[in-house]
Structure formats: structure tokens, C-alpha cells
Motif scaffolding. Structure first.
Motif, PDB file in Angstrom:
ATOM      1  N   UNK A  87      -7.550  -6.053 -18.436  1.00  0.00           N
ATOM      2  CA  UNK A  87      -6.491  -5.839 -17.539  1.00  0.00           C
ATOM      3  C   UNK A  87      -7.055  -5.934 -16.166  1.00  0.00           C
ATOM      4  N   UNK A  88      -6.402  -6.549 -15.227  1.00  0.00           N
ATOM      5  CA  UNK A  88      -6.637  -6.593 -13.656  1.00  0.00           C
ATOM      6  C   UNK A  88      -5.600  -6.422 -12.663  1.00  0.00           C
ATOM      7  N   UNK A  89      -5.442  -5.723 -11.832  1.00  0.00           N
ATOM      8  CA  UNK A  89      -4.268  -5.463 -11.159  1.00  0.00           C
ATOM      9  C   UNK A  89      -4.352  -4.492 -10.109  1.00  0.00           C
ATOM     10  N   UNK A  90      -3.333  -3.537  -9.869  1.00  0.00           N
ATOM     11  CA  UNK A  90      -3.318  -2.734  -8.938  1.00  0.00           C
ATOM     12  C   UNK A  90      -2.665  -1.401  -9.540  1.00  0.00           C
ATOM     13  N   UNK A  91      -2.966  -0.398  -9.310  1.00  0.00           N
ATOM     14  CA  UNK A  91      -2.306   0.838  -9.509  1.00  0.00           C
ATOM     15  C   UNK A  91      -1.907   1.725  -8.355  1.00  0.00           C
ATOM     16  N   UNK A  92      -0.801   1.732  -7.766  1.00  0.00           N
ATOM     17  CA  UNK A  92      -0.191   2.146  -6.620  1.00  0.00           C
ATOM     18  C   UNK A  92       0.288   3.735  -6.916  1.00  0.00           C
ATOM     19  N   UNK A  93       0.032   4.522  -5.851  1.00  0.00           N
ATOM     20  CA  UNK A  93       0.264   6.037  -6.078  1.00  0.00           C
ATOM     21  C   UNK A  93      -0.576   6.825  -6.776  1.00  0.00           C
ATOM     22  N   UNK A  94      -1.707   6.240  -6.987  1.00  0.00           N
ATOM     23  CA  UNK A  94      -2.902   6.775  -7.926  1.00  0.00           C
ATOM     24  C   UNK A  94      -3.277   8.358  -7.615  1.00  0.00           C
ATOM     25  N   UNK A  95      -3.453   8.600  -6.449  1.00  0.00           N
ATOM     26  CA  UNK A  95      -3.859   9.724  -5.802  1.00  0.00           C
ATOM     27  C   UNK A  95      -2.696  10.899  -6.277  1.00  0.00           C
ATOM     28  N   UNK A  96      -1.503  10.550  -5.819  1.00  0.00           N
ATOM     29  CA  UNK A  96      -0.557  11.601  -6.152  1.00  0.00           C
ATOM     30  C   UNK A  96      -0.164  11.783  -7.496  1.00  0.00           C
ATOM     31  N   UNK A  97      -0.553  10.628  -8.428  1.00  0.00           N
ATOM     32  CA  UNK A  97      -0.336  10.830  -9.854  1.00  0.00           C
ATOM     33  C   UNK A  97      -1.185  11.659 -10.495  1.00  0.00           C
ATOM     34  N   UNK A  98      -2.605  11.538 -10.030  1.00  0.00           N
ATOM     35  CA  UNK A  98      -3.720  12.152 -10.469  1.00  0.00           C
ATOM     36  C   UNK A  98      -3.645  13.528  -9.939  1.00  0.00           C
ATOM     37  N   UNK A  99      -3.361  13.913  -8.733  1.00  0.00           N
ATOM     38  CA  UNK A  99      -3.701  15.311  -8.287  1.00  0.00           C
ATOM     39  C   UNK A  99      -2.212  16.139  -8.261  1.00  0.00           C
ATOM     40  N   UNK A 100      -1.253  15.638  -8.658  1.00  0.00           N
ATOM     41  CA  UNK A 100       0.240  16.221  -8.784  1.00  0.00           C
ATOM     42  C   UNK A 100       0.783  16.151 -10.246  1.00  0.00           C
ATOM     43  N   UNK A 101       1.825  16.930 -10.312  1.00  0.00           N
ATOM     44  CA  UNK A 101       2.719  16.949 -11.665  1.00  0.00           C
ATOM     45  C   UNK A 101       3.997  16.064 -11.463  1.00  0.00           C
ATOM     46  N   UNK A 102       4.199  15.421 -10.580  1.00  0.00           N
ATOM     47  CA  UNK A 102       5.434  14.656 -10.258  1.00  0.00           C
ATOM     48  C   UNK A 102       5.098  13.315  -9.715  1.00  0.00           C
TER      49      UNK A 102
END
Length: 266
Positions: A87-102
Motif C-alpha cells: 500500500x502507498x497513499x495518504x491517511x488524512x486526520x491521522x492525529x485526531x484519529x490516533x489521539x481521540x476517540x471520535x
């Protein structure tokens, strides 16, 4: 990480993150919208066990770059059970996914695989008798929009080769669009999807244009369409068809025959 039960392997992180937390004891996705972040993450020789999931996940090697609230997937080489995935590409909203529950992760890019065995990729029910049923799993807090190439795709007796198309997934649907593949000595193009309406009520929809299929192999592959009047040993030749199908099903893709709406030009 909430969905990981256990893991082992090698992990390198070199990162700087700057953001303002409105409530440090309870961070939310909006806290990371304008964050400034940079750095890199590398993973090697990793094995993961996810909660409520019997599949094995392996990461042979992966390289990610952190760019503010996004994660650039430079390369990812791993496995789900015996299914190899690159796989290659981009994962957007990575920080708020990793550090929050929503926070919701949005992944876009390109994925290539060897052989995809659906029974190996998704969990199954009733495997003790050798006739386990696929249980479709939908991603939580994530959306996927991927261009896909696969050497082959297996589901029971069905095999598709040289598969190309687009894979779309979120918590309500799994769709394969603009599919092209070879099967049963012919070629097939179309779209297919499974949609979740409630806890155990799903819908399946498929539209296919099939050319020059071997009819004997077609009947064998689909178990003579669960009838005995015309079986694979009674028929030969080739078929070209336009097929439109939709129905309700449960999480193991067991079709409610009373709900089937199908048309075909054969």
C-alpha cells in the motif's frame, strides 16, 4: 491504541507535534485540525493481534511521513493471514484519529496484492464443519478509497484473475467499483457492494457485464445455482450476459431469497 490487543516488532518514531488542547484531560478531533506536525515512523518485522479479531496481521516493513494532520504512506508491505498487501497513499486526520476517540481516518491511495482469499481475509462463522460462512467486517472510524490491483481473488470455487478496480469502505458499506477481471475463460466488468442498514440487516447489489463465459464452468462454480434440472454435466458452450442483482442478506452474506430482485439479458 484502542483496537490493538497485543503486538511485537520494531518501531521507530521521530516526530514533533504542536497543537493547542482546549481540554487536556479530554482531547477532541477539533484540537488537531490546525496542528503543526512533522517527522517519520518506521515499522519492521511486526505482528499484531487486534481485539475481537482472530486474523493475524503482519507488517514486514513500512515507512510513513507525518505532515501536519496527515500521514503519508511512503510504502507498506504486510499481510492479513496469508494475503500479502502492498500500500502507498495518504491517511488524512491521522492525529485526531490516533489521539481521540471520535476522529475518523481517511485513507486514499493504491493497493496491490497477490491472491486474495475472501475466507482468509474476513472472519468466518461455523468453521468446525468445514463450511464456514464469511462475516463481512466494516471498518470503525475509518474510510478507505483505494485503487486496487490483485493477481487473483478467491471465494470458494469462484476465482477472478488480473483484478483491477476501486475499493471503497466505511462503517456502512464495502464497494468495488469499475471492476475488471478474467474468470471462467471470459471477461467481466461491473460494480458490486455490500451495505449495512442495521446490526444484522445488510443489502447486496451487483451489476455485471460478462462476455464469453464457459457455461459448464459457470454452473460448476456456482453449484448449479442450487437446482438439479440442468447441471454442469448437461450443458456446454459460452455465454454473454448483462446481470443486475440486489437483495437483503445478513452479516454472513446469507441471501434472503424472498428479497431478490434480479434481471439479466443472456
Amino acid at each position: 491504541v484502542e483496537f490493538i490487543e497485543a503486538g511485537k516488532g520494531e518501531l521507530w518514531i521521530d516526530a514533533t507535534i504542536n497543537t493547542t488542547l482546549v481540554n487536556p484531560s479530554e482531547s477532541s478531533a477539533r484540537d488537531f485540525l490546525n496542528s503543526k506536525a512533522s517527522g517519520s515512523i518506521r515499522i519492521a518485522n511486526a505482528e499484531l493481534k487486534l481485539k475481537e479479531d482472530d486474523r493475524s496481521y503482519g507488517i514486514d516493513s513500512a515507512q510513513f511521513n507525518i505532515i501536519d494532520n496527515s500521514l503519508d504512506i511512503v510504502n507498506y508491505a504486510g499481510r492479513i493471514n496469508e494475503c500479502e498487501i502492498n500500500l502507498n497513499g495518504r491517511a488524512s486526520h491521522f492525529l485526531d484519529y490516533f489521539f481521540t476517540e471520535n476522529g475518523v481516518l481517511n485513507v486514499t491511495g493504491d493497493i496491490s496484492t497477490g491472491t486474495i482469499d475472501l475466507r482468509a481475509l474476513f472472519p468466518t462463522e461455523g468453521e468446525s464443519d468445514g463450511n464456514g460462512s464469511i462475516v463481512i467486517a466494516f471498518p470503525r472510524r475509518a474510510t478507505w478509497n483505494l485503487n486496487i490491483e490483485a493477481e487473483s481473488f478467491l471465494n470458494g470455487k469462484f476465482e477472478a484473475r488480473d483484478v483491477q478496480g476501486k475499493l471503497l469502505m466505511d462503517e456502512f458499506k464495502v464497494e468495488a467499483r469499475d471492476l475488471k477481471f478474467a474468470s471462467m475463460e471470459g471477461n467481466i466488468e461491473g460494480n458490486a457492494g455490500v451495505y449495512r442498514f442495521s446490526e444484522n440487516q445488510f443489502g447486496v447489489k451487483a451489476d455485471f457485464d460478462a462476455a464469453s463465459l464457459n457455461v459448464k464452468e459457470l454452473f460448476t462454480t456456482f453449484n448449479n445455482f442450487e437446482q438439479n434440472f440442468i447441471r454442469s454435466e448437461h450443458i456446454s458452450g459460452t455465454a454473454t450476459a448483462l446481470i443486475h442483482f440486489q437483495a437483503f442478506c445478513d452479516s454472513s452474506l446469507s441471501i434472503d431469497s424472498r428479497s431478490v430482485v434480479a434481471t439479466s439479458e443472456l
